[in-house]
Design an enzyme around this catalytic site. Sequence first.
Site: not given
Ligand code: WCA
Length: 408
Positions: A225, A331
């Site tokens: 964010f 978005h």
């Molecule tokens: C950059 C990320 C975090 C990782 O990229 P990836 O391609 O999935 O990569 P990996 O699968 O290798 O994950 C890397 C690490 O991140 C961790 N991870 C991966 N998503 C997660 C996870 N949601 N939790 C907690 N660990 C994670 C994952 O477990 C892993 O941990 P580690 O194995 O220890 O390296 C990607 O998943 C990402 O951008 N996720 C966020 C998507 C998301 O939900 N966006 C919000 C959309 S909706 C919106 O914008 C509204 C927001 C909002 C605004 C105001 C509000 O009041 C309420 C909400």
Amino acid sequence: MGSIGTTNGSGIGHGSAAVARRQHAEGPAAMLGIGTANPTGVEVPQNIFAENLFRVTKSDHLTELQQKLTRICEKTGIDKRHFHLTEETLVAHPELYDHDAQSLDNRLAMTVDAVPKLAQCAAAKAISEWGRPASEITHLVFSTYSAWGAPSADLRLATLLGLRPTVSRTILSLHGCYGGGRALGLARELAENNRGARVLVACAEITLVCFGGPDGGNLVGHALFGDGAGAVIVGAGPFRDGEQSPIFEMVHATQTTVPKTEHALGMQVSGSGVDFHLAIQVPTLIGQNVERCLLDAFRGGDDDDDDGHGAHLPSPLSGNGKWNDLFWAVHPGGRPILDNIDKVLQLEPEKLGASRHVLREYGNMSGATIVFVLDELRRRRSLLPEWGAMLAFGPGVTIETMVLRCPR
Ligand SMILES: CC(C)(COP(=O)(O)OP(=O)(O)OC[C@H]1O[C@@H](n2cnc3c(N)ncnc32)[C@H](O)[C@@H]1OP(=O)(O)O)[C@@H](O)C(=O)NCCC(=O)NCCSC(=O)/C=C/c1ccc(O)cc1
């Protein structure tokens, strides 16, 4: 008494129907000015964000956590983000990274003026492009989760801009990332149902309300964010002398809540600030539901015989490359969300280029982000096809969809 509010007998009903008809605008609502702004103080490159965060929050001893945040930052598709919160403020207010401290009052005291001021910067640009004085704005729709209080941020913004005392104000709070989409949908309805209405949509977010130490369990939020504001002037014909001609027509809009997904995205307010919850399934959930929302939005236009554009809506069908005939304002909630949409809709690589550009340059600025994407698309306008789709997502899970048209 019996005849008040009926359409037979007294003639009152017929008269009111005629008044209602006269109150309708001519043609679809359109965006007549777009502006964006970011805090000027702090710009953090993503490749040093984790190191910076651990240093300023005195968390350097949490080495594994820092490595994990570094890993996450590398996968976000973000190059840099802008923040209102400075290192000096953090030195003066260590309670902002102590999740046992009561810090909500201080956080809100810091955003109460800053949020409407940031919105003012974006709105001034939108108004200037629109070409008419701010006093001609009839409605204001303001979306933010970063500033609360009454009188609320919409009134502060109206005062800063010198809007007229009769401006009709609405504030949307806690809508999170779909706030911009919802505000634009509402503005479209206001503009089309109130002849002569000129609606200022403003979205502003300052993440200071949810800032915390890295041990607070919100690493993904930290990585994603940023702060920013977006503003759009919305109006429908007849257009006035000196007004900017329509940038994007707002042809049809829908809101869909994906059933049984309340758990996936959320925000919890407590004495120590605001905590986000972003479930790991969010990108998949959005990918699974987005095409149905798009088909509904494009089909929905066909039912609107009264508004005169239903018959002309294109009917994109999945799987045959038709989605590539549109331009896309999505978005950028996160890189995997864009990747999943690309995959599900079989989009050509550059179709989500504006969304990826905004994610790279600013991160996810919640509700304000969609305005940055529209602004970026407007710069590429000469290259755009005639029809487009706007998508915004947030807690619910809620998906806002709008059919857009880029007039020639
Ligand atoms: C950059 C990320 C975090 C990782 O990229 P990836 O391609 O999935 O990569 P990996 O699968 O290798 O994950 C890397 C690490 O991140 C961790 N991870 C991966 N998503 C997660 C996870 N949601 N939790 C907690 N660990 C994670 C994952 O477990 C892993 O941990 P580690 O194995 O220890 O390296 C990607 O998943 C990402 O951008 N996720 C966020 C998507 C998301 O939900 N966006 C919000 C959309 S909706 C919106 O914008 C509204 C927001 C909002 C605004 C105001 C509000 O009041 C309420 C909400």
